[in-house]
Motif scaffolding. Structure first.
Motif, PDB file in Angstrom:
ATOM      1  N   ALA A  92       1.566  -5.307   9.282  1.00  0.00           N
ATOM      2  CA  ALA A  92       2.307  -5.825   8.127  1.00  0.00           C
ATOM      3  C   ALA A  92       3.214  -6.975   8.543  1.00  0.00           C
ATOM      4  N   MET A  93       3.936  -6.806   9.637  1.00  0.00           N
ATOM      5  CA  MET A  93       4.872  -7.832  10.078  1.00  0.00           C
ATOM      6  C   MET A  93       4.151  -9.127  10.459  1.00  0.00           C
ATOM      7  N   SER A  94       2.898  -9.017  10.834  1.00  0.00           N
ATOM      8  CA  SER A  94       2.124 -10.192  11.231  1.00  0.00           C
ATOM      9  C   SER A  94       1.486 -10.908  10.051  1.00  0.00           C
ATOM     10  N   ASN A  95       1.472 -10.254   8.871  1.00  0.00           N
ATOM     11  CA  ASN A  95       0.666 -10.807   7.780  1.00  0.00           C
ATOM     12  C   ASN A  95       1.394 -11.039   6.461  1.00  0.00           C
ATOM     13  N   ILE A  96       2.609 -10.504   6.296  1.00  0.00           N
ATOM     14  CA  ILE A  96       3.353 -10.752   5.054  1.00  0.00           C
ATOM     15  C   ILE A  96       4.765 -11.202   5.410  1.00  0.00           C
ATOM     16  N   PRO A  97       5.504 -11.769   4.456  1.00  0.00           N
ATOM     17  CA  PRO A  97       6.852 -12.262   4.755  1.00  0.00           C
ATOM     18  C   PRO A  97       7.745 -11.203   5.388  1.00  0.00           C
ATOM     19  N   ILE A  98       8.573 -11.653   6.289  1.00  0.00           N
ATOM     20  CA  ILE A  98       9.435 -10.753   7.049  1.00  0.00           C
ATOM     21  C   ILE A  98      10.378  -9.971   6.133  1.00  0.00           C
ATOM     22  N   ALA A  99      10.851 -10.606   5.051  1.00  0.00           N
ATOM     23  CA  ALA A  99      11.755  -9.919   4.125  1.00  0.00           C
ATOM     24  C   ALA A  99      11.032  -8.810   3.371  1.00  0.00           C
ATOM     25  N   ASP A 100       9.749  -9.013   3.044  1.00  0.00           N
ATOM     26  CA  ASP A 100       8.983  -7.980   2.345  1.00  0.00           C
ATOM     27  C   ASP A 100       8.875  -6.723   3.201  1.00  0.00           C
ATOM     28  N   VAL A 101       8.564  -6.905   4.483  1.00  0.00           N
ATOM     29  CA  VAL A 101       8.435  -5.760   5.382  1.00  0.00           C
ATOM     30  C   VAL A 101       9.763  -5.023   5.492  1.00  0.00           C
ATOM     31  N   THR A 102      10.843  -5.783   5.664  1.00  0.00           N
ATOM     32  CA  THR A 102      12.164  -5.183   5.816  1.00  0.00           C
ATOM     33  C   THR A 102      12.556  -4.391   4.573  1.00  0.00           C
ATOM     34  N   ALA A 103      12.311  -4.959   3.391  1.00  0.00           N
ATOM     35  CA  ALA A 103      12.686  -4.286   2.147  1.00  0.00           C
ATOM     36  C   ALA A 103      11.893  -2.997   1.946  1.00  0.00           C
ATOM     37  N   ILE A 104      10.578  -3.064   2.139  1.00  0.00           N
ATOM     38  CA  ILE A 104       9.748  -1.872   1.951  1.00  0.00           C
ATOM     39  C   ILE A 104      10.109  -0.803   2.978  1.00  0.00           C
ATOM     40  N   ASN A 105      10.547  -1.250   4.166  1.00  0.00           N
ATOM     41  CA  ASN A 105      10.896  -0.314   5.232  1.00  0.00           C
ATOM     42  C   ASN A 105      12.041   0.615   4.830  1.00  0.00           C
ATOM     43  N   TYR A 106      12.872   0.177   3.878  1.00  0.00           N
ATOM     44  CA  TYR A 106      13.978   1.016   3.425  1.00  0.00           C
ATOM     45  C   TYR A 106      13.492   2.268   2.716  1.00  0.00           C
ATOM     46  N   LEU A 107      12.192   2.349   2.401  1.00  0.00           N
ATOM     47  CA  LEU A 107      11.650   3.548   1.764  1.00  0.00           C
ATOM     48  C   LEU A 107      11.521   4.715   2.748  1.00  0.00           C
ATOM     49  N   ASN A 108      11.610   4.440   4.050  1.00  0.00           N
ATOM     50  CA  ASN A 108      11.426   5.499   5.043  1.00  0.00           C
ATOM     51  C   ASN A 108      12.310   6.717   4.788  1.00  0.00           C
ATOM     52  N   PRO A 109      13.631   6.539   4.576  1.00  0.00           N
ATOM     53  CA  PRO A 109      14.464   7.724   4.334  1.00  0.00           C
ATOM     54  C   PRO A 109      14.086   8.477   3.059  1.00  0.00           C
ATOM     55  N   ILE A 110      13.559   7.747   2.065  1.00  0.00           N
ATOM     56  CA  ILE A 110      13.128   8.415   0.834  1.00  0.00           C
ATOM     57  C   ILE A 110      11.953   9.343   1.132  1.00  0.00           C
ATOM     58  N   VAL A 111      11.014   8.854   1.956  1.00  0.00           N
ATOM     59  CA  VAL A 111       9.869   9.686   2.357  1.00  0.00           C
ATOM     60  C   VAL A 111      10.364  10.934   3.081  1.00  0.00           C
ATOM     61  N   VAL A 112      11.348  10.753   3.960  1.00  0.00           N
ATOM     62  CA  VAL A 112      11.894  11.892   4.702  1.00  0.00           C
ATOM     63  C   VAL A 112      12.557  12.889   3.766  1.00  0.00           C
ATOM     64  N   THR A 113      13.301  12.391   2.791  1.00  0.00           N
ATOM     65  CA  THR A 113      13.993  13.269   1.838  1.00  0.00           C
ATOM     66  C   THR A 113      12.999  14.112   1.057  1.00  0.00           C
ATOM     67  N   VAL A 114      11.954  13.465   0.537  1.00  0.00           N
ATOM     68  CA  VAL A 114      10.943  14.201  -0.235  1.00  0.00           C
ATOM     69  C   VAL A 114      10.167  15.143   0.686  1.00  0.00           C
ATOM     70  N   GLY A 115       9.789  14.646   1.864  1.00  0.00           N
ATOM     71  CA  GLY A 115       9.060  15.490   2.809  1.00  0.00           C
ATOM     72  C   GLY A 115       9.870  16.688   3.264  1.00  0.00           C
ATOM     73  N   GLY A 116      11.162  16.473   3.496  1.00  0.00           N
ATOM     74  CA  GLY A 116      12.025  17.584   3.891  1.00  0.00           C
ATOM     75  C   GLY A 116      12.104  18.648   2.818  1.00  0.00           C
ATOM     76  N   ALA A 117      12.112  18.208   1.571  1.00  0.00           N
ATOM     77  CA  ALA A 117      12.160  19.159   0.458  1.00  0.00           C
ATOM     78  C   ALA A 117      10.857  19.944   0.343  1.00  0.00           C
ATOM     79  N   LEU A 118       9.736  19.247   0.500  1.00  0.00           N
ATOM     80  CA  LEU A 118       8.435  19.886   0.312  1.00  0.00           C
ATOM     81  C   LEU A 118       7.999  20.718   1.517  1.00  0.00           C
ATOM     82  N   LEU A 119       8.319  20.234   2.731  1.00  0.00           N
ATOM     83  CA  LEU A 119       7.796  20.869   3.943  1.00  0.00           C
ATOM     84  C   LEU A 119       8.810  21.742   4.668  1.00  0.00           C
ATOM     85  N   LEU A 120      10.096  21.387   4.571  1.00  0.00           N
ATOM     86  CA  LEU A 120      11.108  22.114   5.336  1.00  0.00           C
ATOM     87  C   LEU A 120      12.039  22.944   4.449  1.00  0.00           C
TER      88      LEU A 120
END
Length: 301
Positions: A92-120
């Motif tokens: 992704a970092m090699s093929n789309i704007p650097i700001a796009d990657v950085t912004a989408i990367n902020y979703l990581n904690p959201i994935v953890v929050t939902v995953g923690g609720a469903l799995l843990l």
């Protein structure tokens, strides 16, 4: 001050978190600048090979220890998930704007929050559900399906966020058994081994300059996590978390000035919405004296 009471130095914590954002933006700039000159899996492999060199003394001690089978399985699971995430992130970092990657990367904690609720079984109260929905709206603002072309790099970064989140959940479970340093060292070993077959299959000639730049990526990534640790030790995460949004600002400026990528106001807006929802969940969990949602940079290397 009691032995268990943590110091609260907001200015020091903010300065350390500023250093964290600078280190991670340096990582992004280098990888974006290298582009697709080297295949993503090969670049990721070389970066983690450097990390393996850094952790070699620690690994020599760790591998002589006896761990339960469950711990070895978690080491493997965390490493494999992280390997997939890193490969997708490099692409992704090699093929789309650097700001796009950085912004989408902020979703990581959201994935953890939902995953923690469903799995843990960590629960998903209505406030957290609302924050997750708001974060997803932020992602839609960034991607704007139907209004802009969704490139493979965007899909790769969404996948990276998913796998980084899964890797963090495995790492969180591992900290019940072993120290954090052991978790990171073993992750570096497993990721390097997991990436090796794909890297060899795609291998292309790589110059000494490219190899050294990927070594710099390893140094800045390690430095970023060190600074982040110092930030969390100096001040509550509720103080340092909002500073993380500046990483998107630095990324947008770098993309504009170095790579001639004009800032996309929708990407900035979407990223701001995501980090606001993450910051709210962090603040709310601090009020309830429990730690579920991780700080944004903690889910990646």
């Amino acid at each position: 001050m009691s032995a268990r009471e943590k110091p609260n130095k907001p200015l020091v914590g903010i300065l350390w978190m500023l250093a964290t954002t600078a280190c991670f933006v340096a990582v992004n700039i280098i990888v974006h600048w290298l582009g697709d000159q080297v295949p993503a899996a090969q670049s990721a492999f070389v970066r983690f090979l450097w990390g393996l060199i850094f952790f070699a003394p620690a690994l020599a001690r760790i591998l002589r220890q006896s761990f339960p089978r469950e711990v070895w399985a978690l080491f493997g699971l965390r490493g494999l998930l992280h390997a997939v995430a890193v490969g997708l992130w490099f692409y992704a970092m090699s093929n789309i704007p650097i700001a796009d990657v950085t912004a989408i990367n902020y979703l990581n904690p959201i994935v953890v929050t939902v995953g923690g609720a469903l799995l843990l079984g960590e629960g998903l109260a209505w406030r957290r559900i609302t924050a997750v929905i708001v974060a997803l709206l932020g992602a839609l603002i960034i991607l704007r399906p139907g209004m802009r072309e969704i490139e493979p790099g965007h899909v790769a970064q969404l996948g990276a966020a998913l796998f980084f989140g899964g890797a963090y959940l495995a790492a969180k479970k591992l900290t019940d058994y072993v120290p954090a340093g052991t978790v990171v060292a073993m992750m570096t070993l497993v990721v390097t081994v997991a990436l090796a077959p794909v890297a060899i299959w795609q291998w292309q000639p790589i110059s000494l300059s490219e190899t050294l730049w990927l070594g710099a990526v390893a140094v800045f990534a390690t430095g970023g996590h060190y600074c982040m640790t110092r930030a969390f030790a100096a001040a509550p995460v509720t103080v340092t978390q909002p500073v993380i949004f500046l990483q998107l600002v630095w990324a947008a400026i770098a993309g504009w000035t170095i790579f001639d990528e004009k800032p996309d106001p929708y990407v900035i807006l979407g990223g701001a919405i995501i980090i606001a929802s993450v910051s709210y969940m962090t603040w709310r969990e601090a009020q309830l004296k429990r730690r579920v949602t991780p700080p944004a940079p903690a889910t990646k290397i």
